[in-house]
Design a protein around this motif. Structure first.
Motif, PDB file in Angstrom:
ATOM      1  N   LEU A 171       0.816  -1.225   0.000  1.00 43.67           N
ATOM      2  CA  LEU A 171       0.000   0.000   0.000  1.00 43.67           C
ATOM      3  C   LEU A 171       0.840   1.262   0.000  1.00 43.67           C
ATOM      4  O   LEU A 171       0.326   2.354  -0.229  1.00 43.67           O
ATOM      5  CB  LEU A 171      -0.926   0.015   1.237  1.00 43.67           C
ATOM      6  CG  LEU A 171      -1.977  -1.095   1.307  1.00 43.67           C
ATOM      7  CD1 LEU A 171      -2.798  -0.963   2.585  1.00 43.67           C
ATOM      8  CD2 LEU A 171      -2.892  -1.067   0.094  1.00 43.67           C
TER       9      LEU A 171
ATOM     10  N   ARG B 285       2.272   2.660   2.510  1.00 48.09           N
ATOM     11  CA  ARG B 285       2.202   3.459   3.727  1.00 48.09           C
ATOM     12  C   ARG B 285       2.088   2.512   4.919  1.00 48.09           C
ATOM     13  O   ARG B 285       1.563   1.403   4.799  1.00 48.09           O
ATOM     14  CB  ARG B 285       1.032   4.435   3.708  1.00 48.09           C
ATOM     15  CG  ARG B 285      -0.302   3.779   3.496  1.00 48.09           C
ATOM     16  CD  ARG B 285      -1.396   4.764   3.209  1.00 48.09           C
ATOM     17  NE  ARG B 285      -1.759   5.543   4.388  1.00 48.09           N
ATOM     18  CZ  ARG B 285      -2.781   6.390   4.413  1.00 48.09           C
ATOM     19  NH1 ARG B 285      -3.482   6.596   3.310  1.00 48.09           N
ATOM     20  NH2 ARG B 285      -3.075   7.065   5.484  1.00 48.09           N
TER      21      ARG B 285
ATOM     22  N   GLN C 279      -7.339  -4.175  -5.598  1.00 51.05           N
ATOM     23  CA  GLN C 279      -6.665  -3.217  -6.496  1.00 51.05           C
ATOM     24  C   GLN C 279      -7.082  -1.784  -6.168  1.00 51.05           C
ATOM     25  O   GLN C 279      -6.258  -0.868  -6.129  1.00 51.05           O
ATOM     26  CB  GLN C 279      -7.006  -3.530  -7.952  1.00 51.05           C
ATOM     27  CG  GLN C 279      -6.207  -4.698  -8.508  1.00 51.05           C
ATOM     28  CD  GLN C 279      -6.557  -4.977  -9.967  1.00 51.05           C
ATOM     29  OE1 GLN C 279      -7.289  -4.217 -10.598  1.00 51.05           O
ATOM     30  NE2 GLN C 279      -6.023  -6.065 -10.500  1.00 51.05           N
ATOM     31  N   GLU C 280      -8.367  -1.606  -5.959  1.00 50.77           N
ATOM     32  CA  GLU C 280      -8.860  -0.269  -5.615  1.00 50.77           C
ATOM     33  C   GLU C 280      -8.237   0.228  -4.314  1.00 50.77           C
ATOM     34  O   GLU C 280      -7.856   1.395  -4.194  1.00 50.77           O
ATOM     35  CB  GLU C 280     -10.382  -0.299  -5.456  1.00 50.77           C
ATOM     36  CG  GLU C 280     -11.142  -0.496  -6.758  1.00 50.77           C
ATOM     37  CD  GLU C 280     -12.618  -0.743  -6.502  1.00 50.77           C
ATOM     38  OE1 GLU C 280     -13.289  -1.207  -7.423  1.00 50.77           O
ATOM     39  OE2 GLU C 280     -13.078  -0.492  -5.368  1.00 50.77           O
ATOM     40  N   ALA C 281      -8.167  -0.695  -3.358  1.00 51.11           N
ATOM     41  CA  ALA C 281      -7.595  -0.309  -2.060  1.00 51.11           C
ATOM     42  C   ALA C 281      -6.116   0.043  -2.192  1.00 51.11           C
ATOM     43  O   ALA C 281      -5.630   0.971  -1.540  1.00 51.11           O
ATOM     44  CB  ALA C 281      -7.784  -1.434  -1.053  1.00 51.11           C
TER      45      ALA C 281
ATOM     46  N   ALA D  88      -4.719   1.233  -4.841  1.00 53.16           N
ATOM     47  CA  ALA D  88      -4.593   2.491  -5.569  1.00 53.16           C
ATOM     48  C   ALA D  88      -4.949   3.686  -4.688  1.00 53.16           C
ATOM     49  O   ALA D  88      -4.378   4.765  -4.816  1.00 53.16           O
ATOM     50  CB  ALA D  88      -5.491   2.464  -6.810  1.00 53.16           C
ATOM     51  N   ASP D  89      -5.913   3.484  -3.813  1.00 46.14           N
ATOM     52  CA  ASP D  89      -6.349   4.596  -2.962  1.00 46.14           C
ATOM     53  C   ASP D  89      -6.713   4.061  -1.577  1.00 46.14           C
ATOM     54  O   ASP D  89      -7.898   3.877  -1.250  1.00 46.14           O
ATOM     55  CB  ASP D  89      -7.564   5.283  -3.605  1.00 46.14           C
ATOM     56  CG  ASP D  89      -8.019   6.497  -2.814  1.00 46.14           C
ATOM     57  OD1 ASP D  89      -9.089   7.034  -3.129  1.00 46.14           O
ATOM     58  OD2 ASP D  89      -7.306   6.899  -1.865  1.00 46.14           O
ATOM     59  N   PRO D  90      -5.702   3.804  -0.754  1.00 45.13           N
ATOM     60  CA  PRO D  90      -5.960   3.193   0.558  1.00 45.13           C
ATOM     61  C   PRO D  90      -6.922   4.010   1.419  1.00 45.13           C
ATOM     62  O   PRO D  90      -7.701   3.462   2.192  1.00 45.13           O
ATOM     63  CB  PRO D  90      -4.567   3.132   1.201  1.00 45.13           C
ATOM     64  CG  PRO D  90      -3.610   3.194   0.083  1.00 45.13           C
ATOM     65  CD  PRO D  90      -4.255   4.015  -0.972  1.00 45.13           C
ATOM     66  N   SER D  91      -6.871   5.336   1.267  1.00 45.62           N
ATOM     67  CA  SER D  91      -7.701   6.173   2.140  1.00 45.62           C
ATOM     68  C   SER D  91      -9.183   5.863   1.970  1.00 45.62           C
ATOM     69  O   SER D  91      -9.992   6.089   2.874  1.00 45.62           O
ATOM     70  CB  SER D  91      -7.443   7.648   1.845  1.00 45.62           C
ATOM     71  OG  SER D  91      -7.773   7.925   0.507  1.00 45.62           O
ATOM     72  N   ARG D  92      -9.529   5.330   0.817  1.00 46.84           N
ATOM     73  CA  ARG D  92     -10.931   5.002   0.571  1.00 46.84           C
ATOM     74  C   ARG D  92     -11.432   3.899   1.511  1.00 46.84           C
ATOM     75  O   ARG D  92     -12.624   3.787   1.769  1.00 46.84           O
ATOM     76  CB  ARG D  92     -11.039   4.538  -0.882  1.00 46.84           C
ATOM     77  CG  ARG D  92     -12.426   4.485  -1.416  1.00 46.84           C
ATOM     78  CD  ARG D  92     -12.386   4.217  -2.897  1.00 46.84           C
ATOM     79  NE  ARG D  92     -13.626   3.604  -3.334  1.00 46.84           N
ATOM     80  CZ  ARG D  92     -13.807   3.069  -4.512  1.00 46.84           C
ATOM     81  NH1 ARG D  92     -12.823   3.071  -5.394  1.00 46.84           N
ATOM     82  NH2 ARG D  92     -14.951   2.545  -4.847  1.00 46.84           N
ATOM     83  N   TYR D  93     -10.521   3.082   1.957  1.00 40.29           N
ATOM     84  CA  TYR D  93     -10.915   1.960   2.818  1.00 40.29           C
ATOM     85  C   TYR D  93     -10.413   2.107   4.252  1.00 40.29           C
ATOM     86  O   TYR D  93     -10.391   1.141   4.992  1.00 40.29           O
ATOM     87  CB  TYR D  93     -10.423   0.640   2.207  1.00 40.29           C
ATOM     88  CG  TYR D  93     -11.204   0.267   0.977  1.00 40.29           C
ATOM     89  CD1 TYR D  93     -10.785   0.668  -0.286  1.00 40.29           C
ATOM     90  CD2 TYR D  93     -12.399  -0.450   1.093  1.00 40.29           C
ATOM     91  CE1 TYR D  93     -11.529   0.362  -1.412  1.00 40.29           C
ATOM     92  CE2 TYR D  93     -13.135  -0.770  -0.036  1.00 40.29           C
ATOM     93  CZ  TYR D  93     -12.697  -0.366  -1.278  1.00 40.29           C
ATOM     94  OH  TYR D  93     -13.441  -0.672  -2.380  1.00 40.29           O
TER      95      TYR D  93
END
Lengths: 96, 499
Positions: free
Chosen positions: A11, A13, A86-88, A90-95
């Motif tokens: 991720l 981070r 994949q979505e997570a 690409a944009d961990p903050s979303r989850y």
């Protein structure tokens, strides 16, 4: 179908244990929702009634019913899980 | 009606005043003259005319305001002015009678709000817990008891509610420790071994049968201080005889029957007084009389049923009480086994909905979000599911079994909701709407959904849970089996391949 250390390491981070747990919950929730959405469009009202009566009878063999009425449901679940991962990534903050 | 505050009749840019508005202006002037040093604020601080007030009042009636102040009225006014009226005359009379003061206006809305919220709460509870068709007295009593419990929960003060939430949070933390899960599993095992559910259902069925034979009032009668002594037996026999004669004659209550009824009530009052004295508190004569009056119709029904169906009143009562004790024993075992399920669900759902601000609903509000909020607010499934996603390698075949049974439990819960979702979900959403967000349209939204749409959302939720849960349980079991070189958990299909 797993959220292992490699996933979290990818991720980019550092996440605390609480954050990992929170992310896993949201991913799981999202997985259920999306799979449910897809299966909901595949199954007929009659099939759902059969499904509900299966639960009413207290069966522990949902697998057989799902294999027969939603063939490929395991693959579908895996695919959706892959998409969410994949979505997570690409944009961990979303989850979080 | 003015579109904005600036366009209201009292603003500088307003149209010429109507006759009615002129009359109001005149009253305002009279008020100012009669109350030197005070200011008439009725419409000044909102720039509202009478019609606006009526609309706000209508909105207050419909939604209720918990704490009406200038800001909230101003904010709410613009959103609610479209709402209907119907009480103009009454409102205006009351408003005018109170001198059109701002304070009077605030009080009016506050009073009406309190009343509306109370009515709404009662409505919510009645909808959530309706009486069955053609209810017997015992049905009404049971439902009333449940309603009282729900009402007590919903009327807690914010502080008490916060305390309850904190306690609940603690309970949840403890609940999910492995130790309690294990104890829970053992309790379920014991429950199954003892066939507690079967025994409980059997005794309940016998109680219902006996109750039917006795006019459907035995549950109430069993709580009365009727003892099997000689004097009680005599009183009941006398009254039963009078009741029988009364029934045969098909006549109004005669003097003898009336006397017997009074004697019986008096005897009942005496017993109650003795009981309360033992408990350390004495009933007043008035309380004794009230209790006697309340109990009399139940006793009449009971004795009339026995007269018709045959039997000895006190023997029937003793039999019922024995069964009641046996049922309570089995029920206690059952509750121990199911400690974490039924009572938790409704509380969590209501708490979860109440803790949300309407704004957080609005942007993402959808049927599935609604279903999700009510169906799985406690995140048990997500918590366990998240654990399964994260630690499949370290979980055993037994863990897979527990996880799988957890999924099945949630599906059963979902089925339960799918049968009763109408009252419960609507009630929960409605309560949230009237107490948290007066101008939120959650309840309207839910009303707009068709029954088919509601059902479809619940079914999708169940399908997703079943599919994901089953796949995960299979994966865990397969990995455990691979390690232990023993068979998997699923007799029907072995796990395919590792992901």
């Amino acid at each position: 179908m797993q959220l292992d250390d490699a996933f979290y390491a990818g991720l980019g981070r550092e996440l605390s244990e609480d954050q990992k747990q929170s992310m896993a919950r949201k991913i799981y929730s999202q997985l259920e929702e999306r799979v449910g959405e897809k299966l909901g469009s595949q199954l007929s009202a009659e099939q759902f009634e059969e499904f509900e009566s299966l639960i009413d009878r207290g069966t522990d063999d949902l697998d057989t019913w799902l294999q027969a009425n939603a063939p490929g449901y395991e693959q579908l679940t895996e695919e959706v899980f892959g998409q969410i991962k994949q979505e997570a990534a690409a944009d961990p903050s979303r989850y979080l | 009606m003015p579109e904005t505050a600036a366009e209201s009749p009292s603003a500088e840019t307003a149209q010429p005043l109507t006759t009615e508005q002129q009359a109001i202006q005149q009253q305002r002037d009279q008020w100012t003259e009669a109350n030197p040093g005070t200011s008439y604020r009725g419409s000044e601080w909102l720039n509202l005319g009478p019609e606006d007030i009526v609309h706000i009042q209508a909105a207050a009636e419909r939604y209720g305001f918990d704490d009406v102040d200038r800001k909230s009225v101003e904010a709410t006014y613009s959103k609610l002015k479209e709402l209907g009226t119907g009480r103009e005359t009454e409102l205006r009379a009351k408003y005018e009678a109170e001198g059109y003061s701002g304070e009077a206006f605030e009080k009016l809305i506050k009073d009406k709000t309190a009343q509306t919220v109370e009515e709404s709460r009662i409505g919510l509870i009645e909808r959530a817990l309706p009486y069955p068709e053609n209810p017997k007295r015992r049905d009404i009593r049971k439902i009333n008891k449940k309603r009282a419990n729900l009402s007590a929960m919903l009327t807690k003060s914010p502080d008490d509610f916060a305390t309850m939430q904190a306690e609940w949070s603690l309970y949840e933390d403890v609940q999910h420790t492995a130790e309690l899960d294990r104890l829970h599993g053992e309790a379920l095992k014991d429950d199954k071994g003892l066939k507690a559910g079967h025994e409980r259902a059997r005794i309940k069925s016998e109680m219902a049968e006996l109750d039917d034979k006795n006019g459907g009032v035995l549950e109430f009668v069993a709580d009365l201080p009727i003892e099997g002594d000689e004097r009680t037996a005599e009183v009941l026999e006398t009254f039963q005889e009078k009741a029988r004669r009364h029934q045969e004659d098909e006549d109004l209550l005669d003097a003898d029957s009336l006397q017997a009824l009074n004697d019986f009530k008096w005897r009942l009052g005496e017993l109650w007084a003795q009981q309360s004295a033992t408990a350390g508190s004495r009933l007043t004569d008035e309380q004794i009389k009230t209790k006697g009056d309340e109990a009399a119709p139940y006793i009449e029904d009971w004795l009339a049923a026995i007269a018709e169906n045959g039997g000895d009143p006190l023997a029937e009562l003793a039999s019922y009480k024995n069964k009641e004790r046996a049922f309570e024993n089995w029920d206690k075992r059952r509750r121990q086994a199911a400690e974490y399920l039924a009572p938790v669900i409704m509380m969590r759902s209501v708490r979860n909905l109440m803790s949300r601000q309407p704004e957080s609903f609005a942007p993402e509000f959808s049927a599935s979000a609604t279903v999700k909020a009510v169906l799985d607010p406690n995140l048990i499934g997500e918590k366990n599911g998240a654990s399964a996603l994260r630690s499949q390698d370290s979980l055993s075949a037994e863990d897979a079994k527990v996880y799988k049974s957890g999924i099945l439990g949630q599906l059963e819960t979902a089925r339960n909701y799918s049968r009763h979702q109408g009252n419960f979900m609507k009630g929960a959403l409605w309560f949230n709407a009237i107490t948290v967000g007066a101008y939120n349209s959650l309840s309207d939204y839910w009303d707009r959904l068709s029954e088919e749409e509601k059902k479809r959302e619940l079914r999708k939720k169940m399908a997703g849970k079943a599919a994901v849960g089953t796949v995960l349980a299979k994966r865990i079991a397969a990995k455990a089996a691979q390690k232990a070189k023993s068979g998997g958990l699923f007799a029907t299909k072995p796990a395919k391949e590792e992901p």
